[in-house]
Design a protein around this motif. Structure first.
Motif, short mmCIF file in Angstrom:
data_model
loop_
_atom_site.label_atom_id
_atom_site.label_comp_id
_atom_site.label_asym_id
_atom_site.label_seq_id
_atom_site.Cartn_x
_atom_site.Cartn_y
_atom_site.Cartn_z
N GLN A 56 0.82 -1.22 0.00
CA GLN A 56 0.00 0.00 0.00
C GLN A 56 0.85 1.27 0.00
N ILE A 57 2.13 1.11 0.35
CA ILE A 57 2.97 2.29 0.63
C ILE A 57 4.26 2.20 -0.20
N GLU A 58 4.70 3.36 -0.67
CA GLU A 58 5.97 3.41 -1.41
C GLU A 58 6.88 4.44 -0.74
N LEU A 59 8.13 4.04 -0.46
CA LEU A 59 9.11 4.99 0.06
C LEU A 59 9.62 5.81 -1.13
N VAL A 60 9.39 7.12 -1.09
CA VAL A 60 9.77 7.95 -2.25
C VAL A 60 10.95 8.88 -1.95
N CYS A 61 11.24 9.11 -0.68
CA CYS A 61 12.34 10.04 -0.37
C CYS A 61 12.80 9.84 1.06
N GLY A 62 13.94 10.43 1.38
CA GLY A 62 14.42 10.31 2.76
C GLY A 62 15.59 11.22 3.06
N ALA A 63 15.75 11.48 4.35
CA ALA A 63 16.95 12.11 4.91
C ALA A 63 17.36 11.16 6.02
N PHE A 64 18.30 10.30 5.73
CA PHE A 64 18.48 9.10 6.55
C PHE A 64 19.52 9.22 7.65
#
Ligand SMILES: NC(=O)c1ccc[n+]([C@@H]2O[C@H](COP(=O)([O-])OP(=O)(O)OC[C@H]3O[C@@H](n4cnc5c(N)ncnc54)[C@H](O)[C@@H]3O)[C@@H](O)[C@H]2O)c1
Length: 388
Positions: free
Chosen positions: A32-40
């Motif tokens: 249901q969910i997609e990881l599209v960006c991050g500041a890891f």
């Protein structure tokens, strides 16, 4: 609006981190969910390379979370992230959540909600002003048999609750040298963990589980926190007595110096007619016990369950589900909340939010202040904690 997955950003969870990757697996589980960006990471290069390792679009591997919120907010509404998952050490939770909410993003944060009670009370105001969703990942509330346990108490199967005992026991911080570990280092540092190590890290889960399953609220408490390992600035062991709002008593125990214990979270709720016991290391079994008839072991997937528990199970009986699936249940709920926003999804218990966040932070702070006091019982009131 296009038929799309819910778009998630992440702050924290860079290479070598613990819970960030658990969150990513959980977010992925139901498609249901997609990881599209991050500041890891706090380190610019590490932050960007951690995103690249996950094959994110280069332009959406950000150097820091400030840049991420600013740039994402400028993207078209059907491209930008919809919510942020916060998986940094505790001292950053508030700043990240605040900036996300102010830029129009929903927030799903790991516990403890913030660094201090003062911060979580400020966060409550910010949520109310910005009218966005806020969810808190108290993992154990995602287990099917925890939901069934809550249902059994609420439906009167146990009768009036007379006592609750919950203990979260680990052994990984039992030696001074354990502090060399990256995860231990910040948990034992008051400038990054907050006022408590053991209660902030795991005692707050135990407290939350007690209130979640019993449906009762702590009204008074008396605590004894200890640093068993010499030289620690924060507690590594806690024993807390509580009085609940129906007159019942309870014990909340938490320890990180219990040699040999893994993630041994166990709860027993005793009522006038029956009692129940659930243990995280055997999460697909729930004991229901009586004085006048044989005990019953309820097994996940076998027989009838309340709707909440039924919806939280994925595999047939005997194919074990555990930690990742419990986490995934929280993500699935939150994704449904985001999809339905600003309406609430039908027939669905929302994941815990700011109310549990405030109570959790108050519990952490109270456990420390009451431990330092010579008075036995203290009123537990998140909005009047200063009177303690
Ligand atoms: N719900 C649960 O069961 C559970 C379990 C473990 C941890 N937690 C919580 O999750 C949080 C993280 O714990 P952990 O064990 O994964 O810690 P960790 O040290 O393994 O990971 C923290 C991550 O945050 C990153 N980070 C630090 N500063 C940052 C910044 N300014 N910007 C972006 N990223 C930054 C670090 O680089 C690292 O990747 C804590 O608040 C902890 O209490 C919850």
């Amino acid at each position: 609006m296009k038929n799309q997955k819910i778009r998630m950003g992440m702050v924290g969870g860079g290479s070598g981190a613990f819970i960030g990757q658990v969150h990513r697996m959980a977010a992925n589980l139901d498609g249901q969910i997609e990881l599209v960006c991050g500041a890891f990471s706090s380190d610019k290069q590490r932050s960007i390379s951690s995103g690249q390792d996950l094959y994110l679009d280069e332009s959406r591997c950000y150097a820091n979370y400030q840049e991420m919120f600013e740039k994402e907010a400028q993207l078209p509404s059907d491209e930008r992230m919809q919510f942020v998952s916060i998986v940094t050490p505790n001292h950053l939770h508030f700043d990240v959540a605040k900036l996300a909410l102010e830029n129009g993003f929903h927030v799903l944060s790991d516990k403890p909600a913030t660094f201090s009670l003062e911060e979580v009370l400020a966060l409550e105001q910010i949520i109310s002003k910005n009218q966005k969703l806020y969810g808190l990942t108290h993992t154990y509330t995602g287990y099917p048999l925890v939901k069934q346990a809550k249902h059994l108490v609420a439906s009167g199967e146990l009768g009036k609750v007379t006592k609750v005992a919950v203990q979260y026991s680990q052994g990984w911080l039992s030696k001074e040298s354990d502090t060399d570990n990256k995860q231990a280092a910040w948990r034992l540092d008051p400038s990054r963990a907050g006022i408590s190590c053991c209660v902030g890290d795991i005692g707050v889960h135990a407290f939350n589980l007690l209130e979640y399953i019993s449906g009762l609220e702590v009204e008074q408490m008396c605590s004894e926190l200890t640093s068993v390992v010499d030289g620690r600035a924060l507690d590594d062991d806690a024993t807390i007595l509580v009085k609940l709002n129906n007159g019942a008593k309870g014990i909340v125990g938490a320890s990180q110096i219990a040699v040999g214990d893994e993630n041994d979270l166990a709860i027993s709720v005793y009522g006038e007619k029956a009692s129940l016991t659930w243990r995280q290391q055997e999460p697909n079994s729930l004991w229901l016990k009586y004085n006048d008839k044989p005990a019953q072991m309820i097994r996940a997937g076998v027989g009838e369950f309340c709707e909440e528990a039924q919806m939280a199970m994925r595999t047939p009986a005997g194919h074990p589900e555990g930690y990742l699936e419990a986490f995934a249940n929280l993500y699935l709920r939150f994704a449904q909340q985001v999809r339905a926003f600003p309406q609430a999804p039908e027939n669905l218990e929302p994941i815990l939010g700011i109310e549990a966040a405030v109570r959790g932070m108050a519990f952490i702070e109270s456990s420390v202040t009451t431990s330092q006091s010579n008075t036995k019982w203290h009123t537990f009131n998140p909005y009047a904690q200063k009177t303690l």
